[in-house]
Design an enzyme around this catalytic site. Structure first.
Site, short mmCIF file in Angstrom:
data_model
loop_
_atom_site.label_atom_id
_atom_site.label_comp_id
_atom_site.label_asym_id
_atom_site.label_seq_id
_atom_site.Cartn_x
_atom_site.Cartn_y
_atom_site.Cartn_z
N HIS A 307 0.85 -1.19 0.00
CA HIS A 307 0.00 0.00 0.00
C HIS A 307 0.87 1.23 0.00
CE1 HIS A 307 -3.12 2.89 1.12
NE2 HIS A 307 -3.99 1.97 0.74
N ASP A 364 -8.07 -4.41 -0.56
CA ASP A 364 -8.61 -4.92 -1.83
C ASP A 364 -8.46 -6.42 -1.98
OD1 ASP A 364 -9.52 -2.55 -2.95
OD2 ASP A 364 -7.47 -1.95 -3.41
N1 ACO Z 1 4.36 -7.54 -5.32
C1 ACO Z 1 5.70 -7.68 -5.38
N2 ACO Z 1 6.59 -6.73 -5.02
C2 ACO Z 1 6.08 -5.58 -4.58
C3 ACO Z 1 4.68 -5.35 -4.48
C4 ACO Z 1 3.82 -6.39 -4.86
N3 ACO Z 1 2.49 -6.23 -4.80
N4 ACO Z 1 4.46 -4.11 -4.00
C5 ACO Z 1 5.66 -3.56 -3.79
N5 ACO Z 1 6.65 -4.45 -4.14
C6 ACO Z 1 8.11 -4.26 -3.98
C7 ACO Z 1 8.68 -3.34 -5.05
O1 ACO Z 1 9.13 -4.06 -6.17
C8 ACO Z 1 9.81 -2.69 -4.29
O2 ACO Z 1 10.86 -3.62 -4.19
P1 ACO Z 1 12.40 -3.10 -4.16
O3 ACO Z 1 12.53 -2.26 -2.94
O4 ACO Z 1 13.21 -4.36 -4.12
O5 ACO Z 1 12.60 -2.33 -5.43
C9 ACO Z 1 9.24 -2.52 -2.88
O6 ACO Z 1 8.28 -3.57 -2.73
C10 ACO Z 1 8.56 -1.17 -2.63
O7 ACO Z 1 7.61 -0.97 -3.65
P2 ACO Z 1 7.10 0.44 -4.14
O8 ACO Z 1 6.57 0.32 -5.54
O9 ACO Z 1 8.15 1.48 -3.90
O10 ACO Z 1 5.92 0.73 -3.16
P3 ACO Z 1 4.82 1.83 -3.38
O11 ACO Z 1 4.44 2.32 -2.06
O12 ACO Z 1 5.23 2.81 -4.40
O13 ACO Z 1 3.60 0.99 -4.04
C11 ACO Z 1 1.60 -0.15 -4.33
C12 ACO Z 1 2.46 0.65 -3.36
C13 ACO Z 1 1.36 0.63 -5.66
C14 ACO Z 1 0.22 -0.40 -3.68
C15 ACO Z 1 2.30 -1.49 -4.62
O14 ACO Z 1 2.55 -2.19 -3.42
C16 ACO Z 1 1.54 -2.36 -5.61
O15 ACO Z 1 1.70 -2.17 -6.83
N6 ACO Z 1 0.67 -3.29 -5.10
C17 ACO Z 1 -0.14 -4.12 -5.94
C18 ACO Z 1 -1.35 -3.35 -6.46
C19 ACO Z 1 -2.44 -3.16 -5.40
O16 ACO Z 1 -2.78 -4.05 -4.66
N7 ACO Z 1 -2.99 -1.94 -5.38
C20 ACO Z 1 -4.05 -1.59 -4.42
C21 ACO Z 1 -3.54 -0.69 -3.34
S1 ACO Z 1 -4.77 -0.46 -2.12
C22 ACO Z 1 -5.75 0.74 -2.65
O17 ACO Z 1 -5.43 1.50 -3.53
C23 ACO Z 1 -7.16 0.90 -2.02
#
Ligand code: ACO
Length: 428
Positions: A307, A364
């Protein structure tokens, strides 16, 4: 602590006021910066820009706190109900017994929609996405209640529009679904509570009796509470910005529905189920998909994990997980997709990659599972989110109006061509 900040640029210094919120959040107020210096601030996506001062929702992503009007989401989800929470969000205080009864009574009285709305609904092809249908039907209320267009409406008239929205949205949502599956619509049953009435309008078939299971109504009610507000996100900011031009509340909420529609916002719960279906199609090997999510050369991410704001846990996910377990137990559902979801959740929670990055299932992940278990089709998931978010949008629209906020109008840094002369087409 200082109540001003200093910005220096090109040998000149500018003093900017610092504002503090009731939970000690700090903001540098740059409203007068351009007048003083000719400089604007640049922040694409408004990631570090406060657009308003709001007294509705407080959240602290580091500590996993979410409060509506000061009340913890955990307490509200456990002890309250969606209509009481809606009253709280919209009016600022919990209702007393007679305020609560009046609110419920008013909403119940307005569930019916004008018969001509059925003609509008009938004009949509069955392939129409229910979010598009929902936003159109909400906007059509401007035609049925033209008084709502007057920006100088009294509080009484505004309140009537709010009641109509709260009352009619479940009817519109259920009818959008019925139109999709080609079934006759069901009329509201005003003897039922908010969620049971919605479930009946969704699922009752002609010549069959339908009674919503109280466990399911309760789970749905809780889901709506958890989605009811989340401060200045994309759809809420949209509602406030559209409303800031003094467009009617119906037009503003309809715009909010459109903003919620996208997969980066309300559409994420749909992506969770689509991912689970893809894993099933592929043979159900959850380890393979977990490895894909960890592979930096693979763009795949585990949908429903992580998130942007909550970095330790999403307080809503904790509550909703229990509701998901209750619903699955109660319904005794044998669905391979839900089995895959459980396996994936367990595997990810025990995996160092996810633990190190603090990636937990978000709201979600579980809401998609509950909706599927309830028999709600995937493209209706975002509509369910909209039903829950409605009182938050209304509260934010009302606050924007009561605070007399100026029309939303960001600035930009222009990076296009500088002045050039027009050449006639024959000379180009
Ligand atoms: N699966 C695998 N790896 C992940 C995931 C995931 N779902 N989410 C984050 N990571 C990893 C990234 O690759 C990154 O790894 P690194 O540090 O080795 O490069 C690290 O975790 C941090 O990720 P960021 O992208 O910097 O985190 P950010 O806070 O920008 O993203 C987000 C948050 C967009 C929700 C992300 O976790 C994601 O894409 N999740 C899946 C989509 C999702 O479920 N969205 C709904 C969110 S809830 C809502 O909107 C109501």
């Amino acid at each position: 602590m200082s109540d001003t900040a200093k910005l220096s640029y090109n040998g000149k210094e500018f003093e900017l006021p610092v504002t503090e919120g009731s939970e000690n959040e700090l903001a540098i107020d740059i409203a007068k910066l351009r007048g003083q210096s000719g400089i604007i601030t640049l922040d694409p996506g408004f990631k570090n820009t406060g657009s308003t001062k709001s007294a509705i929702t407080f959240l602290d992503g580091e500590k996993g706190i979410l409060r509506y009007r000061g009340y913890n989401i955990e307490d509200l989800a456990e002890k309250s109900n969606f209509l009481e929470v809606s009253y709280l969000l919209i009016n600022g205080e919990l209702p007393n017994k007679s305020q609560y009864d009046n609110f419920c009574q008013e909403i119940t009285m307005h569930t019916l929609v004008h018969e001509d709305i059925k003609k509008i609904l009938g004009g949509f092809p069955s392939v129409a996405h229910p979010m598009g249908v929902l936003s159109s039907l909400i906007c059509s209320l401007t035609a049925f209640y033209p008084n709502s267009l007057d920006p100088n409406n009294s509080d009484k008239e505004i309140n009537l529009s709010i009641v109509r929205l709260m009352a009619k949205l479940p009817t519109f949502a259920a009818w959008a679904y019925k139109n999709k599956v080609g079934h006759p619509v069901n009329y509201p049953d005003n003897k039922l509570d908010y969620c049971s009435n919605f479930l009946k309008m969704m699922f009752a078939l002609p010549a069959e009796t339908y009674e919503a299971d109280p466990v399911i109504s309760k789970a749905l009610d809780q889901l709506l509470i958890l989605h009811a507000d989340h401060e200045q996100n994309c759809s809420t900011s949209t509602v406030r910005i559209v409303g800031s031009s003094q467009a009617s509340i119906y037009a503003s909420i309809s715009a909010g529905v459109n903003a919620l529609w996208g997969p980066l916002h309300g559409g994420a719960n749909q992506s969770v189920i689509e991912m689970l279906e893809a894993i099933k199609e592929d043979g159900g090997n959850t380890k393979k998909w977990l490895d894909k999510a960890k592979d930096k050369n693979d763009p795949f991410r585990l949908m429903g994990f992580g998130h942007r704001v909550y970095k330790n846990f999403d307080p809503r996910a904790k509550i909703i997980k229990k509701a998901a377990d209750d619903v699955l137990d109660k319904l005794g559902i044998d669905d391979p997709i839900l089995e895959i979801a459980k396996e994936l959740e367990e595997a990810a929670l025990g995996d160092q990659y996810f633990v190190d990055r603090k990636l937990y299932p978000n709201v979600d992940f579980y809401s998609g599972i509950i909706y599927r278990a309830l028999g709600i089709p995937t493209d209706m998931f975002t509509v369910m989110f909209a039903l829950g978010r409605l009182p938050g949008w209304i509260a934010q629209w009302k606050e924007m109006r009561e605070n007399n906020e100026p029309i939303g109008r960001p600035r930009q840094i222009y990076v296009g061509a500088t002045k050039r002369d027009y050449k006639e087409i024959s000379k180009r």
